[in-house]
Design a protein around this motif. Structure first.
Motif, PDB file in Angstrom:
ATOM      1  N   GLN A  93     -12.278 -30.219  25.635  1.00  0.00           N
ATOM      2  CA  GLN A  93     -10.913 -29.689  25.671  1.00  0.00           C
ATOM      3  C   GLN A  93     -10.596 -28.973  24.366  1.00  0.00           C
ATOM      4  O   GLN A  93     -10.032 -27.881  24.362  1.00  0.00           O
ATOM      5  CB  GLN A  93      -9.900 -30.818  25.899  1.00  0.00           C
ATOM      6  CG  GLN A  93     -10.012 -31.453  27.272  1.00  0.00           C
ATOM      7  CD  GLN A  93      -8.871 -32.442  27.520  1.00  0.00           C
ATOM      8  OE1 GLN A  93      -7.732 -32.042  27.588  1.00  0.00           O
ATOM      9  NE2 GLN A  93      -9.203 -33.702  27.650  1.00  0.00           N
ATOM     10  N   PHE A 144      -7.074 -29.611  31.491  1.00  0.00           N
ATOM     11  CA  PHE A 144      -7.126 -31.060  31.326  1.00  0.00           C
ATOM     12  C   PHE A 144      -8.072 -31.684  32.348  1.00  0.00           C
ATOM     13  O   PHE A 144      -8.913 -32.521  32.006  1.00  0.00           O
ATOM     14  CB  PHE A 144      -5.701 -31.636  31.486  1.00  0.00           C
ATOM     15  CG  PHE A 144      -5.612 -33.118  31.246  1.00  0.00           C
ATOM     16  CD1 PHE A 144      -5.707 -33.640  29.972  1.00  0.00           C
ATOM     17  CD2 PHE A 144      -5.431 -34.006  32.310  1.00  0.00           C
ATOM     18  CE1 PHE A 144      -5.612 -34.997  29.744  1.00  0.00           C
ATOM     19  CE2 PHE A 144      -5.339 -35.373  32.083  1.00  0.00           C
ATOM     20  CZ  PHE A 144      -5.429 -35.866  30.793  1.00  0.00           C
ATOM     21  N   SER A 198      -5.859 -38.491  27.362  1.00  0.00           N
ATOM     22  CA  SER A 198      -7.143 -38.495  28.051  1.00  0.00           C
ATOM     23  C   SER A 198      -7.584 -39.920  28.363  1.00  0.00           C
ATOM     24  O   SER A 198      -8.034 -40.236  29.467  1.00  0.00           O
ATOM     25  CB  SER A 198      -8.209 -37.793  27.203  1.00  0.00           C
ATOM     26  OG  SER A 198      -7.798 -36.475  26.928  1.00  0.00           O
ATOM     27  N   SER A 255     -11.937 -29.584  32.499  1.00  0.00           N
ATOM     28  CA  SER A 255     -12.883 -29.876  31.421  1.00  0.00           C
ATOM     29  C   SER A 255     -13.546 -31.239  31.613  1.00  0.00           C
ATOM     30  O   SER A 255     -14.452 -31.616  30.886  1.00  0.00           O
ATOM     31  CB  SER A 255     -12.167 -29.825  30.073  1.00  0.00           C
ATOM     32  OG  SER A 255     -11.148 -30.799  30.069  1.00  0.00           O
ATOM     33  N   VAL A 275      -6.651 -25.334  24.006  1.00  0.00           N
ATOM     34  CA  VAL A 275      -5.691 -26.395  23.739  1.00  0.00           C
ATOM     35  C   VAL A 275      -4.654 -25.863  22.772  1.00  0.00           C
ATOM     36  O   VAL A 275      -4.987 -25.266  21.759  1.00  0.00           O
ATOM     37  CB  VAL A 275      -6.394 -27.631  23.147  1.00  0.00           C
ATOM     38  CG1 VAL A 275      -5.367 -28.586  22.547  1.00  0.00           C
ATOM     39  CG2 VAL A 275      -7.169 -28.337  24.229  1.00  0.00           C
TER      40      VAL A 275
END
Lengths: 133, 291, 135
Positions: free
Chosen positions: B25, B96, B45, B99, B31
Protein backbone atom coordinates in the motif's frame (compact mmCIF):
# COMPACT_ATOMS: atom_id res chain seq x y z
CA UNK A 1 -70.61 10.43 18.87
CA UNK A 2 -67.75 12.93 19.33
CA UNK A 3 -68.37 16.52 18.42
CA UNK A 4 -66.00 19.39 17.83
CA UNK A 5 -66.69 22.18 20.35
CA UNK A 6 -67.82 25.59 19.08
CA UNK A 7 -66.95 28.62 21.22
CA UNK A 8 -68.82 31.91 21.17
CA UNK A 9 -66.73 35.09 21.28
CA UNK A 10 -68.99 38.12 21.12
CA UNK A 11 -70.55 38.08 17.70
CA UNK A 12 -68.11 35.47 16.41
CA UNK A 13 -67.95 31.70 16.63
CA UNK A 14 -64.60 29.98 17.01
CA UNK A 15 -63.91 26.37 16.07
CA UNK A 16 -60.51 24.82 16.64
CA UNK A 17 -60.07 21.55 14.82
CA UNK A 18 -57.49 19.57 16.71
CA UNK A 19 -58.18 15.96 15.84
CA UNK A 20 -57.63 13.90 12.75
CA UNK A 21 -61.25 14.23 11.64
CA UNK A 22 -63.03 11.30 10.16
CA UNK A 23 -65.63 12.14 7.54
CA UNK A 24 -68.69 11.85 9.77
CA UNK A 25 -67.18 14.19 12.35
CA UNK A 26 -66.63 16.74 9.60
CA UNK A 27 -70.24 16.42 8.49
CA UNK A 28 -71.43 16.86 12.09
CA UNK A 29 -69.35 20.02 12.43
CA UNK A 30 -70.93 21.42 9.29
CA UNK A 31 -74.41 20.77 10.74
CA UNK A 32 -73.57 22.15 14.19
CA UNK A 33 -72.03 25.32 12.80
CA UNK A 34 -74.96 26.24 10.59
CA UNK A 35 -77.33 25.65 13.49
CA UNK A 36 -75.21 27.77 15.82
CA UNK A 37 -74.93 30.64 13.32
CA UNK A 38 -78.71 30.82 13.25
CA UNK A 39 -79.35 30.44 16.98
CA UNK A 40 -76.56 32.76 18.14
CA UNK A 41 -77.00 35.22 15.23
CA UNK A 42 -73.24 35.21 14.81
CA UNK A 43 -71.72 37.58 12.27
CA UNK A 44 -68.57 35.65 11.71
CA UNK A 45 -67.05 32.19 12.03
CA UNK A 46 -63.37 31.47 12.61
CA UNK A 47 -62.18 27.97 11.78
CA UNK A 48 -58.71 27.38 13.16
CA UNK A 49 -57.01 24.51 11.33
CA UNK A 50 -53.45 25.20 12.51
CA UNK A 51 -53.17 21.78 14.13
CA UNK A 52 -54.58 19.92 11.13
CA UNK A 53 -51.86 17.87 9.48
CA UNK A 54 -53.75 17.21 6.28
CA UNK A 55 -56.70 18.61 4.39
CA UNK A 56 -57.94 16.24 1.72
CA UNK A 57 -60.69 16.92 -0.80
CA UNK A 58 -63.37 15.88 1.69
CA UNK A 59 -62.31 18.31 4.42
CA UNK A 60 -61.59 20.92 1.75
CA UNK A 61 -65.12 20.57 0.46
CA UNK A 62 -66.46 20.87 4.00
CA UNK A 63 -64.57 24.15 4.50
CA UNK A 64 -66.00 25.45 1.23
CA UNK A 65 -69.51 24.40 2.23
CA UNK A 66 -69.28 26.06 5.63
CA UNK A 67 -68.21 29.33 3.97
CA UNK A 68 -71.09 29.25 1.49
CA UNK A 69 -73.64 28.31 4.13
CA UNK A 70 -72.40 31.03 6.50
CA UNK A 71 -72.75 33.58 3.73
CA UNK A 72 -76.33 32.46 3.01
CA UNK A 73 -77.07 32.96 6.71
CA UNK A 74 -75.59 36.47 6.69
CA UNK A 75 -72.22 35.68 8.26
CA UNK A 76 -68.65 35.39 6.98
CA UNK A 77 -66.34 32.47 7.63
CA UNK A 78 -62.55 32.67 7.76
CA UNK A 79 -60.25 29.64 7.70
CA UNK A 80 -57.13 30.44 9.71
CA UNK A 81 -53.71 28.94 10.30
CA UNK A 82 -53.32 26.50 7.44
CA UNK A 83 -49.84 24.95 7.61
CA UNK A 84 -47.45 25.50 4.64
CA UNK A 85 -47.18 21.76 3.89
CA UNK A 86 -50.97 21.47 3.87
CA UNK A 87 -51.34 24.50 1.58
CA UNK A 88 -48.75 23.15 -0.89
CA UNK A 89 -50.48 19.76 -0.94
CA UNK A 90 -53.94 21.26 -1.46
CA UNK A 91 -52.73 23.30 -4.43
CA UNK A 92 -51.07 20.23 -5.95
CA UNK A 93 -54.26 18.27 -5.37
CA UNK A 94 -56.06 20.93 -7.40
CA UNK A 95 -58.11 22.48 -4.63
CA UNK A 96 -57.81 26.27 -4.35
CA UNK A 97 -60.83 26.89 -2.06
CA UNK A 98 -61.97 29.90 -4.07
CA UNK A 99 -64.49 31.94 -2.16
CA UNK A 100 -63.12 30.88 1.22
CA UNK A 101 -61.55 33.70 3.26
CA UNK A 102 -58.21 32.85 4.82
CA UNK A 103 -55.99 34.42 7.46
CA UNK A 104 -52.62 33.59 9.02
CA UNK A 105 -53.89 33.17 12.58
CA UNK A 106 -56.92 33.69 14.79
CA UNK A 107 -55.98 37.30 15.56
CA UNK A 108 -55.59 38.26 11.90
CA UNK A 109 -58.78 36.39 11.10
CA UNK A 110 -60.59 38.37 13.75
CA UNK A 111 -59.32 41.65 12.23
CA UNK A 112 -60.53 40.51 8.84
CA UNK A 113 -63.97 39.69 10.18
CA UNK A 114 -64.19 43.07 11.96
CA UNK A 115 -63.39 44.78 8.67
CA UNK A 116 -66.18 42.89 6.91
CA UNK A 117 -68.68 43.59 9.64
CA UNK A 118 -67.51 47.19 9.99
CA UNK A 119 -68.06 47.74 6.29
CA UNK A 120 -71.53 46.27 6.55
CA UNK A 121 -72.25 48.37 9.62
CA UNK A 122 -71.30 51.61 7.83
CA UNK A 123 -73.44 50.56 4.92
CA UNK A 124 -76.48 50.01 7.11
CA UNK A 125 -75.87 53.34 8.88
CA UNK A 126 -75.90 55.21 5.62
CA UNK A 127 -79.06 53.35 4.71
CA UNK A 128 -80.67 54.76 7.86
CA UNK A 129 -79.30 58.22 7.17
CA UNK A 130 -80.65 58.41 3.66
CA UNK A 131 -84.37 58.86 4.33
CA UNK A 132 -83.64 61.66 6.85
CA UNK A 133 -81.68 63.68 4.34
CA UNK B 1 -11.08 -26.50 -0.42
CA UNK B 2 -13.06 -24.32 1.93
CA UNK B 3 -12.96 -20.78 3.19
CA UNK B 4 -11.94 -21.97 6.61
CA UNK B 5 -8.84 -23.45 5.01
CA UNK B 6 -8.14 -20.05 3.49
CA UNK B 7 -8.65 -18.56 6.93
CA UNK B 8 -6.06 -20.96 8.34
CA UNK B 9 -3.58 -20.05 5.64
CA UNK B 10 -4.05 -16.36 6.36
CA UNK B 11 -3.57 -16.97 10.05
CA UNK B 12 -0.46 -19.08 9.63
CA UNK B 13 1.17 -16.43 7.49
CA UNK B 14 -0.26 -13.52 9.44
CA UNK B 15 2.86 -11.48 10.22
CA UNK B 16 4.42 -11.73 6.80
CA UNK B 17 1.14 -11.18 5.01
CA UNK B 18 0.31 -8.05 6.96
CA UNK B 19 3.79 -6.60 6.54
CA UNK B 20 3.68 -7.21 2.79
CA UNK B 21 0.18 -5.79 2.46
CA UNK B 22 1.01 -2.58 4.32
CA UNK B 23 4.24 -2.10 2.41
CA UNK B 24 2.48 -2.66 -0.94
CA UNK B 25 0.00 0.00 0.00
CA UNK B 26 2.79 2.38 0.92
CA UNK B 27 4.88 1.59 -2.16
CA UNK B 28 1.99 1.98 -4.57
CA UNK B 29 2.45 5.73 -4.37
CA UNK B 30 -1.29 6.01 -4.03
CA UNK B 31 -1.50 6.29 -0.28
CA UNK B 32 -2.42 9.81 0.66
CA UNK B 33 0.27 10.56 3.21
CA UNK B 34 -1.29 13.99 3.53
CA UNK B 35 -4.63 12.53 4.61
CA UNK B 36 -3.72 9.43 6.57
CA UNK B 37 -0.66 8.47 8.67
CA UNK B 38 1.26 5.22 8.25
CA UNK B 39 0.31 4.23 11.78
CA UNK B 40 -3.38 4.62 11.02
CA UNK B 41 -2.99 2.62 7.84
CA UNK B 42 -1.25 -0.22 9.68
CA UNK B 43 -3.87 -0.22 12.39
CA UNK B 44 -6.71 -0.27 9.87
CA UNK B 45 -5.05 -3.06 7.91
CA UNK B 46 -4.57 -5.18 11.04
CA UNK B 47 -8.12 -4.63 12.17
CA UNK B 48 -9.54 -5.56 8.80
CA UNK B 49 -7.29 -8.60 8.51
CA UNK B 50 -8.63 -9.94 11.82
CA UNK B 51 -12.27 -9.31 10.88
CA UNK B 52 -11.81 -11.03 7.52
CA UNK B 53 -10.07 -14.03 9.04
CA UNK B 54 -12.87 -14.47 11.58
CA UNK B 55 -15.56 -14.16 8.92
CA UNK B 56 -13.86 -16.75 6.71
CA UNK B 57 -13.86 -19.19 9.60
CA UNK B 58 -17.63 -18.82 9.94
CA UNK B 59 -18.84 -18.59 6.35
CA UNK B 60 -18.81 -21.16 3.58
CA UNK B 61 -19.20 -18.85 0.58
CA UNK B 62 -17.78 -15.56 -0.64
CA UNK B 63 -21.19 -13.86 -0.77
CA UNK B 64 -20.71 -10.77 1.32
CA UNK B 65 -24.36 -10.26 2.20
CA UNK B 66 -24.25 -13.34 4.45
CA UNK B 67 -24.51 -12.62 8.20
CA UNK B 68 -20.99 -13.86 8.95
CA UNK B 69 -19.56 -10.95 6.99
CA UNK B 70 -21.37 -8.27 8.99
CA UNK B 71 -18.21 -7.15 10.80
CA UNK B 72 -16.28 -7.04 7.53
CA UNK B 73 -19.03 -5.08 5.78
CA UNK B 74 -19.39 -2.57 8.61
CA UNK B 75 -15.67 -1.94 8.81
CA UNK B 76 -15.16 -1.66 5.06
CA UNK B 77 -18.26 0.51 4.68
CA UNK B 78 -17.05 2.93 7.34
CA UNK B 79 -13.57 2.94 5.81
CA UNK B 80 -14.71 3.83 2.29
CA UNK B 81 -17.21 6.37 3.55
CA UNK B 82 -14.58 8.14 5.60
CA UNK B 83 -12.10 8.05 2.70
CA UNK B 84 -14.74 9.43 0.38
CA UNK B 85 -15.31 12.29 2.80
CA UNK B 86 -11.58 12.87 3.26
CA UNK B 87 -11.22 13.33 -0.49
CA UNK B 88 -9.57 10.07 -1.58
CA UNK B 89 -10.05 9.18 -5.25
CA UNK B 90 -11.86 5.93 -6.12
CA UNK B 91 -8.59 4.17 -7.03
CA UNK B 92 -6.88 5.36 -3.85
CA UNK B 93 -9.78 3.90 -1.91
CA UNK B 94 -9.91 0.64 -3.89
CA UNK B 95 -6.18 0.17 -3.27
CA UNK B 96 -6.87 -0.94 0.29
CA UNK B 97 -8.41 -4.20 -0.95
CA UNK B 98 -6.65 -4.55 -4.29
CA UNK B 99 -3.20 -4.39 -2.74
CA UNK B 100 -4.13 -7.41 -0.64
CA UNK B 101 -4.15 -9.65 -3.72
CA UNK B 102 -0.41 -10.15 -4.08
CA UNK B 103 0.36 -11.08 -0.46
CA UNK B 104 -2.68 -13.37 -0.26
CA UNK B 105 -1.79 -15.12 -3.52
CA UNK B 106 1.77 -15.49 -2.26
CA UNK B 107 0.59 -17.09 0.96
CA UNK B 108 -1.67 -19.48 -0.97
CA UNK B 109 1.19 -20.47 -3.26
CA UNK B 110 3.45 -21.20 -0.32
CA UNK B 111 0.74 -23.23 1.46
CA UNK B 112 0.02 -25.38 -1.61
CA UNK B 113 3.55 -25.86 -2.85
CA UNK B 114 3.52 -28.86 -5.19
CA UNK B 115 -0.27 -29.21 -5.21
CA UNK B 116 -1.27 -27.48 -8.46
CA UNK B 117 -4.96 -28.40 -8.29
CA UNK B 118 -5.34 -27.29 -4.66
CA UNK B 119 -3.49 -24.09 -5.45
CA UNK B 120 -5.74 -23.28 -8.39
CA UNK B 121 -8.88 -23.87 -6.33
CA UNK B 122 -7.61 -21.74 -3.46
CA UNK B 123 -6.51 -18.94 -5.80
CA UNK B 124 -9.92 -18.91 -7.45
CA UNK B 125 -11.59 -18.68 -4.08
CA UNK B 126 -9.31 -15.86 -2.93
CA UNK B 127 -9.87 -13.97 -6.19
CA UNK B 128 -13.62 -14.21 -5.89
CA UNK B 129 -13.53 -13.03 -2.30
CA UNK B 130 -11.20 -10.10 -2.92
CA UNK B 131 -13.17 -9.02 -6.00
CA UNK B 132 -16.37 -8.99 -3.98
CA UNK B 133 -14.69 -6.96 -1.26
CA UNK B 134 -13.33 -4.54 -3.86
CA UNK B 135 -16.74 -4.07 -5.44
CA UNK B 136 -18.33 -3.51 -2.06
CA UNK B 137 -15.74 -0.83 -1.28
CA UNK B 138 -16.50 0.97 -4.52
CA UNK B 139 -20.25 0.80 -4.06
CA UNK B 140 -20.06 2.30 -0.58
CA UNK B 141 -17.61 4.90 -1.83
CA UNK B 142 -19.99 6.00 -4.60
CA UNK B 143 -22.96 6.04 -2.24
CA UNK B 144 -21.11 8.32 0.13
CA UNK B 145 -20.20 10.60 -2.80
CA UNK B 146 -23.82 10.71 -3.92
CA UNK B 147 -24.92 11.64 -0.44
CA UNK B 148 -22.42 14.49 -0.37
CA UNK B 149 -23.59 15.72 -3.78
CA UNK B 150 -27.24 15.53 -2.81
CA UNK B 151 -26.53 17.46 0.38
CA UNK B 152 -24.64 20.14 -1.51
CA UNK B 153 -27.42 20.44 -4.07
CA UNK B 154 -30.05 21.06 -1.44
CA UNK B 155 -27.73 23.48 0.41
CA UNK B 156 -27.26 25.42 -2.80
CA UNK B 157 -30.96 25.49 -3.52
CA UNK B 158 -31.64 26.82 -0.06
CA UNK B 159 -28.93 29.43 -0.34
CA UNK B 160 -30.30 30.63 -3.64
CA UNK B 161 -33.69 31.47 -2.19
CA UNK B 162 -33.28 34.11 0.49
CA UNK B 163 -36.52 35.51 1.80
CA UNK B 164 -36.12 38.99 3.26
CA UNK B 165 -38.42 40.99 5.46
CA UNK B 166 -38.97 44.45 3.94
CA UNK B 167 -41.36 45.87 6.46
CA UNK B 168 -43.71 44.82 9.20
CA UNK B 169 -45.88 42.20 7.55
CA UNK B 170 -44.17 42.44 4.15
CA UNK B 171 -41.62 39.89 2.93
CA UNK B 172 -39.83 39.69 -0.41
CA UNK B 173 -38.35 36.81 -2.36
CA UNK B 174 -35.93 37.93 -5.07
CA UNK B 175 -35.68 35.02 -7.50
CA UNK B 176 -32.51 34.58 -9.51
CA UNK B 177 -31.93 31.94 -12.14
CA UNK B 178 -34.03 29.30 -13.79
CA UNK B 179 -37.06 27.96 -12.00
CA UNK B 180 -37.48 24.22 -12.39
CA UNK B 181 -39.95 22.16 -10.43
CA UNK B 182 -37.34 21.00 -7.93
CA UNK B 183 -36.29 24.54 -7.15
CA UNK B 184 -39.84 25.87 -7.13
CA UNK B 185 -40.87 23.45 -4.43
CA UNK B 186 -38.02 24.64 -2.21
CA UNK B 187 -38.75 28.28 -3.02
CA UNK B 188 -42.41 27.73 -2.24
CA UNK B 189 -41.68 26.02 1.05
CA UNK B 190 -39.16 28.62 2.20
CA UNK B 191 -41.49 31.49 1.36
CA UNK B 192 -44.49 29.94 3.10
CA UNK B 193 -42.36 29.11 6.14
CA UNK B 194 -41.19 32.72 6.44
CA UNK B 195 -44.75 33.99 5.98
CA UNK B 196 -45.78 31.99 9.04
CA UNK B 197 -42.72 32.99 11.09
CA UNK B 198 -43.02 36.70 10.39
CA UNK B 199 -46.82 36.72 10.27
CA UNK B 200 -46.59 38.57 6.99
CA UNK B 201 -49.75 39.12 5.02
CA UNK B 202 -48.02 40.27 1.86
CA UNK B 203 -45.23 38.56 -0.05
CA UNK B 204 -43.48 40.13 -3.03
CA UNK B 205 -42.02 37.63 -5.49
CA UNK B 206 -39.50 39.47 -7.64
CA UNK B 207 -38.59 37.77 -10.90
CA UNK B 208 -36.13 40.37 -12.24
CA UNK B 209 -33.41 37.71 -12.15
CA UNK B 210 -35.43 35.00 -13.86
CA UNK B 211 -34.23 34.71 -17.47
CA UNK B 212 -37.39 33.37 -19.07
CA UNK B 213 -40.96 32.85 -18.06
CA UNK B 214 -42.61 30.03 -19.96
CA UNK B 215 -45.87 28.27 -19.24
CA UNK B 216 -44.21 26.00 -16.73
CA UNK B 217 -42.56 28.77 -14.74
CA UNK B 218 -45.84 30.70 -14.73
CA UNK B 219 -47.56 27.57 -13.51
CA UNK B 220 -45.05 27.28 -10.65
CA UNK B 221 -45.52 30.93 -9.71
CA UNK B 222 -49.28 30.57 -9.70
CA UNK B 223 -49.05 27.53 -7.44
CA UNK B 224 -46.95 29.48 -4.95
CA UNK B 225 -49.44 32.35 -5.00
CA UNK B 226 -52.35 29.92 -4.51
CA UNK B 227 -50.66 28.20 -1.56
CA UNK B 228 -49.86 31.54 0.10
CA UNK B 229 -53.48 32.60 -0.33
CA UNK B 230 -54.69 29.41 1.33
CA UNK B 231 -52.61 30.37 4.34
CA UNK B 232 -53.99 33.89 4.39
CA UNK B 233 -51.26 35.89 2.63
CA UNK B 234 -51.36 37.79 -0.66
CA UNK B 235 -48.59 37.74 -3.24
CA UNK B 236 -47.44 40.46 -5.59
CA UNK B 237 -45.26 39.46 -8.53
CA UNK B 238 -42.78 42.14 -9.51
CA UNK B 239 -39.84 42.61 -11.84
CA UNK B 240 -41.55 41.60 -15.05
CA UNK B 241 -39.19 42.95 -17.71
CA UNK B 242 -40.65 44.23 -21.00
CA UNK B 243 -39.48 41.26 -23.08
CA UNK B 244 -40.90 38.85 -20.50
CA UNK B 245 -44.21 40.68 -20.59
CA UNK B 246 -44.14 40.22 -24.37
CA UNK B 247 -43.43 36.50 -24.24
CA UNK B 248 -46.09 36.04 -21.62
CA UNK B 249 -48.71 37.66 -23.81
CA UNK B 250 -47.38 35.69 -26.77
CA UNK B 251 -47.66 32.39 -24.94
CA UNK B 252 -51.05 33.47 -23.65
CA UNK B 253 -49.87 33.04 -20.09
CA UNK B 254 -52.52 34.27 -17.74
CA UNK B 255 -51.46 35.12 -14.24
CA UNK B 256 -55.11 35.31 -13.32
CA UNK B 257 -55.98 37.82 -10.65
CA UNK B 258 -52.46 38.01 -9.25
CA UNK B 259 -51.22 41.57 -8.75
CA UNK B 260 -48.19 42.21 -10.95
CA UNK B 261 -45.85 45.20 -10.92
CA UNK B 262 -42.95 46.23 -13.14
CA UNK B 263 -40.52 46.90 -10.31
CA UNK B 264 -40.02 45.80 -6.74
CA UNK B 265 -40.23 49.46 -5.61
CA UNK B 266 -43.68 49.71 -7.08
CA UNK B 267 -44.69 46.41 -5.50
CA UNK B 268 -43.47 47.68 -2.13
CA UNK B 269 -45.50 50.87 -2.57
CA UNK B 270 -48.61 48.80 -3.26
CA UNK B 271 -47.86 46.49 -0.33
CA UNK B 272 -47.40 49.42 2.07
CA UNK B 273 -50.59 51.00 0.86
CA UNK B 274 -52.54 47.80 1.35
CA UNK B 275 -51.20 47.32 4.86
CA UNK B 276 -52.16 50.88 5.74
CA UNK B 277 -48.71 52.49 5.78
CA UNK B 278 -48.15 55.97 4.35
CA UNK B 279 -44.81 57.11 3.03
CA UNK B 280 -44.23 60.85 2.88
CA UNK B 281 -41.23 63.02 2.12
CA UNK B 282 -40.48 65.34 5.04
CA UNK B 283 -38.98 68.08 2.91
CA UNK B 284 -37.68 68.38 -0.63
CA UNK B 285 -34.43 66.50 -1.00
CA UNK B 286 -34.68 64.95 2.48
CA UNK B 287 -34.86 61.36 3.48
CA UNK B 288 -37.97 59.26 3.30
CA UNK B 289 -39.84 58.86 6.55
CA UNK B 290 -42.64 56.71 7.61
CA UNK B 291 -45.42 58.24 9.60
CA UNK C 1 -34.50 -2.07 -8.46
CA UNK C 2 -35.65 -1.86 -4.90
CA UNK C 3 -35.93 -4.08 -1.87
CA UNK C 4 -38.82 -4.20 0.56
CA UNK C 5 -37.90 -3.22 4.10
CA UNK C 6 -41.27 -3.72 5.78
CA UNK C 7 -44.85 -4.64 4.88
CA UNK C 8 -48.07 -3.77 6.72
CA UNK C 9 -51.68 -4.57 5.89
CA UNK C 10 -54.89 -2.77 6.81
CA UNK C 11 -58.51 -3.58 6.13
CA UNK C 12 -60.79 -0.77 5.02
CA UNK C 13 -64.43 -1.63 5.54
CA UNK C 14 -65.77 1.40 7.40
CA UNK C 15 -65.22 5.10 7.49
CA UNK C 16 -63.05 5.16 10.64
CA UNK C 17 -60.52 3.02 8.80
CA UNK C 18 -59.64 5.94 6.52
CA UNK C 19 -58.19 7.69 9.57
CA UNK C 20 -56.25 4.52 10.43
CA UNK C 21 -54.79 4.43 6.90
CA UNK C 22 -53.72 8.08 7.20
CA UNK C 23 -52.03 7.39 10.53
CA UNK C 24 -50.22 4.28 9.27
CA UNK C 25 -48.97 6.12 6.16
CA UNK C 26 -47.78 9.02 8.32
CA UNK C 27 -45.92 6.67 10.67
CA UNK C 28 -44.10 4.85 7.88
CA UNK C 29 -43.36 8.11 6.05
CA UNK C 30 -41.71 9.35 9.23
CA UNK C 31 -39.78 6.11 9.53
CA UNK C 32 -38.13 6.56 6.15
CA UNK C 33 -37.64 10.26 6.96
CA UNK C 34 -39.68 11.82 4.18
CA UNK C 35 -39.77 15.62 4.38
CA UNK C 36 -42.83 17.18 6.00
CA UNK C 37 -44.24 18.27 2.63
CA UNK C 38 -43.70 14.82 1.11
CA UNK C 39 -45.30 13.20 4.17
CA UNK C 40 -48.32 15.46 3.82
CA UNK C 41 -48.57 14.70 0.11
CA UNK C 42 -48.59 10.92 0.42
CA UNK C 43 -50.89 10.97 3.47
CA UNK C 44 -53.35 13.16 1.56
CA UNK C 45 -53.16 10.95 -1.55
CA UNK C 46 -53.71 7.87 0.63
CA UNK C 47 -56.70 9.51 2.30
CA UNK C 48 -58.29 10.18 -1.11
CA UNK C 49 -57.66 6.65 -2.33
CA UNK C 50 -58.80 4.98 0.90
CA UNK C 51 -62.07 6.88 0.64
CA UNK C 52 -62.45 5.79 -3.00
CA UNK C 53 -61.76 2.23 -1.93
CA UNK C 54 -64.59 2.40 0.57
CA UNK C 55 -67.13 4.33 -1.50
CA UNK C 56 -66.60 2.88 -4.99
CA UNK C 57 -64.88 -0.40 -4.27
CA UNK C 58 -67.07 -1.41 -1.34
CA UNK C 59 -64.03 -1.66 0.91
CA UNK C 60 -60.87 -3.67 0.51
CA UNK C 61 -57.29 -3.93 1.59
CA UNK C 62 -54.45 -1.44 1.93
CA UNK C 63 -50.87 -2.70 1.79
CA UNK C 64 -48.06 -0.42 2.90
CA UNK C 65 -44.42 -1.09 2.10
CA UNK C 66 -41.25 0.78 2.84
CA UNK C 67 -38.68 0.35 0.08
CA UNK C 68 -34.98 0.86 -0.31
CA UNK C 69 -33.11 1.45 -3.56
CA UNK C 70 -29.49 2.41 -2.95
CA UNK C 71 -29.47 5.51 -0.79
CA UNK C 72 -33.08 6.30 -1.66
CA UNK C 73 -35.96 5.22 0.50
CA UNK C 74 -39.56 5.10 -0.57
CA UNK C 75 -43.04 4.38 0.66
CA UNK C 76 -45.46 2.45 -1.50
CA UNK C 77 -49.15 2.14 -0.66
CA UNK C 78 -51.47 -0.20 -2.54
CA UNK C 79 -55.26 -0.10 -2.52
CA UNK C 80 -56.98 -3.29 -3.57
CA UNK C 81 -60.70 -3.88 -3.92
CA UNK C 82 -62.96 -6.39 -5.59
CA UNK C 83 -65.59 -3.83 -6.49
CA UNK C 84 -67.14 -3.06 -9.87
CA UNK C 85 -63.87 -1.78 -11.35
CA UNK C 86 -63.33 1.26 -13.54
CA UNK C 87 -64.59 1.27 -17.11
CA UNK C 88 -62.67 4.17 -18.63
CA UNK C 89 -59.35 4.68 -16.83
CA UNK C 90 -58.37 7.73 -18.83
CA UNK C 91 -61.63 9.44 -18.04
CA UNK C 92 -61.42 8.49 -14.37
CA UNK C 93 -57.97 10.09 -14.08
CA UNK C 94 -59.15 13.36 -15.59
CA UNK C 95 -59.73 16.25 -13.20
CA UNK C 96 -63.34 17.01 -12.57
CA UNK C 97 -64.54 13.51 -13.30
CA UNK C 98 -66.62 11.94 -10.57
CA UNK C 99 -69.16 9.22 -10.38
CA UNK C 100 -69.92 9.61 -6.72
CA UNK C 101 -70.84 13.22 -6.01
CA UNK C 102 -67.32 14.21 -4.96
CA UNK C 103 -65.24 16.99 -6.43
CA UNK C 104 -63.66 14.68 -8.96
CA UNK C 105 -60.14 15.30 -7.68
CA UNK C 106 -59.60 11.86 -6.19
CA UNK C 107 -57.59 9.90 -8.75
CA UNK C 108 -56.01 12.70 -10.79
CA UNK C 109 -55.24 14.69 -7.66
CA UNK C 110 -53.72 11.71 -5.87
CA UNK C 111 -51.57 11.02 -8.93
CA UNK C 112 -50.09 14.51 -8.82
CA UNK C 113 -49.11 14.09 -5.17
CA UNK C 114 -46.82 11.09 -5.66
CA UNK C 115 -43.79 10.10 -7.73
CA UNK C 116 -45.21 6.86 -9.08
CA UNK C 117 -48.80 5.96 -9.75
CA UNK C 118 -50.03 2.65 -11.15
CA UNK C 119 -53.56 1.54 -11.71
CA UNK C 120 -54.98 -1.77 -12.84
CA UNK C 121 -58.71 -2.10 -13.23
CA UNK C 122 -61.40 -3.47 -15.49
CA UNK C 123 -65.17 -3.78 -15.13
CA UNK C 124 -66.01 -6.70 -12.87
CA UNK C 125 -62.37 -7.33 -11.95
CA UNK C 126 -61.92 -4.87 -9.13
CA UNK C 127 -59.29 -2.18 -8.87
CA UNK C 128 -55.69 -2.10 -7.74
CA UNK C 129 -53.96 1.24 -7.32
CA UNK C 130 -50.38 1.72 -6.19
CA UNK C 131 -48.74 5.00 -5.19
CA UNK C 132 -45.09 5.56 -4.29
CA UNK C 133 -43.29 8.55 -2.87
CA UNK C 134 -39.47 8.53 -2.89
CA UNK C 135 -37.23 10.45 -0.56
Amino acid sequence: MDRIPILTMGQFLLVTIQVDMHDRLAMALQDDLTTRITTSRAKGVLIDISSLEIVDSFIGRMLGNISSMARVLGAEAVVVGMQPAVAITLVELGLSLDGVHTALDVEKGMQLLRRYIGAEFEESLSDVDDPEN
Amino acid sequence: MSLSKLSEILNADRTRLLAEWVSYQNESGQVRGDLITERELTRESEQFFELLREALGRESSAELHRPGYKGVRDFLGELSRSRSRLGFTPSETALFILSMKRPVFGAVQRAFAGDAAGQAAALWMATELLDNLGLFTMETFMEAREEVIKGQQSDMLELSTPVVQLWDGIVALPLIGTLDSNRTSIVMETLLQVIVQTRSEIAIIDITGVPTVDTQVAQHLLKTVAAARLMGADCIISGIRPQIAQTMVHLQIDLGNVITKATMAEALRTAMHRSGFVVTRKSAGGLLHQK
Amino acid sequence: MSTILKTEKLDVSEEQHIVAVRQAVRRLALEIKLSLVDQTKIVTAASELARNLLIYGGGGEVILRTLSAGIRHGLKVEFIDEGPGIEDLELALRDGFTSGGGMGLGLGGAKRLVNEFEIDSAPGRGTRIGITRWK
